[in-house]
Enzyme design. Structure first.
Site: not given
Length: 375
Positions: A191-192, A219, A312, A315
């Site tokens: 993600s991030t 993401h 972040m 998940d």
């Protein structure tokens, strides 16, 4: 709309907003000012003005528009980072292919994250989603910056590295033994900070192909994922594209879950193929890591080799537990080289990982586990 103040937020996180639209600047400023743990310390209408004031304003996080007069966001970015070392920058742009390309370039130049603006703030649902995502990203990046500042100095890295641990010491991570079966598929969740990390890992597989299909749940919104796949193809030298419904899962091919779709692996008459769904988000994400890891575990069992990169939230945690209980092997990126140690931290602290590694050590380790690296 306010959330409880994160641990370590003993004073408000300092934010600067840079956008040529007075309406957008005012809207974001008003949103952030309503949060007890956020403070807007400055705003600017273009990159040139932002560069002139950033040192004195001393923000921890800066929200940066791309298309602005006098000096655009991409031109201003390196100047801002030079003027305020350690600054975390979130690129914000409307969702076009051109802006997606620029956002990914900005990540290569040192931006920490990106955010797609809604096409119109008149849509209540779109505005609320943008607001919540922006606040969450600002909190995570600023909190991580403070945590790193409170810790011992870390070595300088090629990409921004932020820790998001609590200010109190963590419990030592407990590792588990790697699976004994030969890996047959490589799964990656991120993600991030993920685009930079993915390019680093897959670039490390360029000279020695892994001989496995590689499936990624990152993401990202639609448009961004298509461009990300192209970037990863150039970094790795392997065929790389968004997964398409019905695609066969082939060795040395990279499949990126398309934005706003979950990506799964299914068995169709004895052949492994990709299935895309618009099932409800999991952990507020679509694509989510959960469906990818979960369906791969059901088909490949102990043949799953999985990697959790910077991001972040948590998940993928539930499906990662299923994966390792099925005999698969999970590796996580370490805290020091993660932009946000949420997703990898969650699986590491749950005791699911065979190894927790700095980014530079991940590709060689994957090759050794696959049996294509030097022992």
């Amino acid at each position: 709309m306010s959330e409880s103040r994160p641990a370590g937020a003993d004073r408000p996180y300092r934010v600067m907003v840079v956008d040529d639209s007075a309406i957008i600047r005012g809207l974001i400023t008003r949103w952030l000012s309503q949060e007890a743990d956020l403070e807007v310390v400055a705003s600017a209408a273009n990159g040139q003005a932002a560069v002139a004031m950033v040192k004195q304003a001393d923000p921890e996080v800066l929200v940066l528009d791309i298309e602005m007069p006098e000096m655009d966001g991409l031109t201003a970015l390196p100047k801002l980072l030079a003027a305020r070392p350690g600054l975390r920058v979130v690129m914000a742009s409307t969702l076009t292919r051109r802006n997606a390309e620029i956002s990914l370039k900005a990540l290569e130049l040192g931006a920490s994250d990106y955010l797609a603006k809604p096409e119109s703030t008149r849509s209540a649902d779109a505005a609320i989603a943008f607001r919540l995502e922006l606040i969450a990203k600002i909190r995570a990046l600023a909190h991580g910056l403070r945590t790193r500042s409170a810790a011992a100095p870390a070595p300088r890295l090629a990409t921004p590295a932020v820790q998001t641990s609590r200010l109190s010491p963590r419990e030592p991570v407990k590792l588990r033994a790697a699976g004994t079966a030969r890996p047959r598929v490589l799964l990656i969740g991120s993600s991030t900070g993920g685009p930079q990390a993915l390019a680093g890992v897959l670039g490390g597989l360029k000279k020695v192909r892994p001989g496995l299909p590689i499936l990624i749940a990152q993401h990202m919104p639609a448009t961004f994922t298509a461009i990300l796949a192209e970037h990863l193809g150039r970094a790795s030298g392997m065929p790389s594209a968004e997964g398409k419904d019905g695609d066969p899962v082939l060795a040395d091919h990279i499949y990126v879950a398309p934005g706003d779709h979950h990506m799964q692996i299914v068995d169709t008459n004895g052949e492994r193929r990709i299935r895309l769904t618009r099932d409800p988000p999991e952990n507020f994400c679509r694509p989510s890591v959960e469906p990818l890891f979960r369906t791969a575990s059901a088909l490949y069992g102990a043949g799953c080799l999985a990697l959790m990169l910077t991001g972040m939230g948590s998940d993928g945690l539930k499906a990662s537990r299923t994966l390792v209980e099925s005999g698969g092997t999970l590796i996580a990126q370490d805290e020091a080289t993660s932009v946000v140690w949420g997703m990898p931290g969650a699986v590491a602290q749950a005791g699911l990982c065979a190894q927790v590694l700095p980014l530079a050590e991940i590709a060689p380790t994957l090759l050794r586990l696959i049996g294509r690296g030097t022992p």
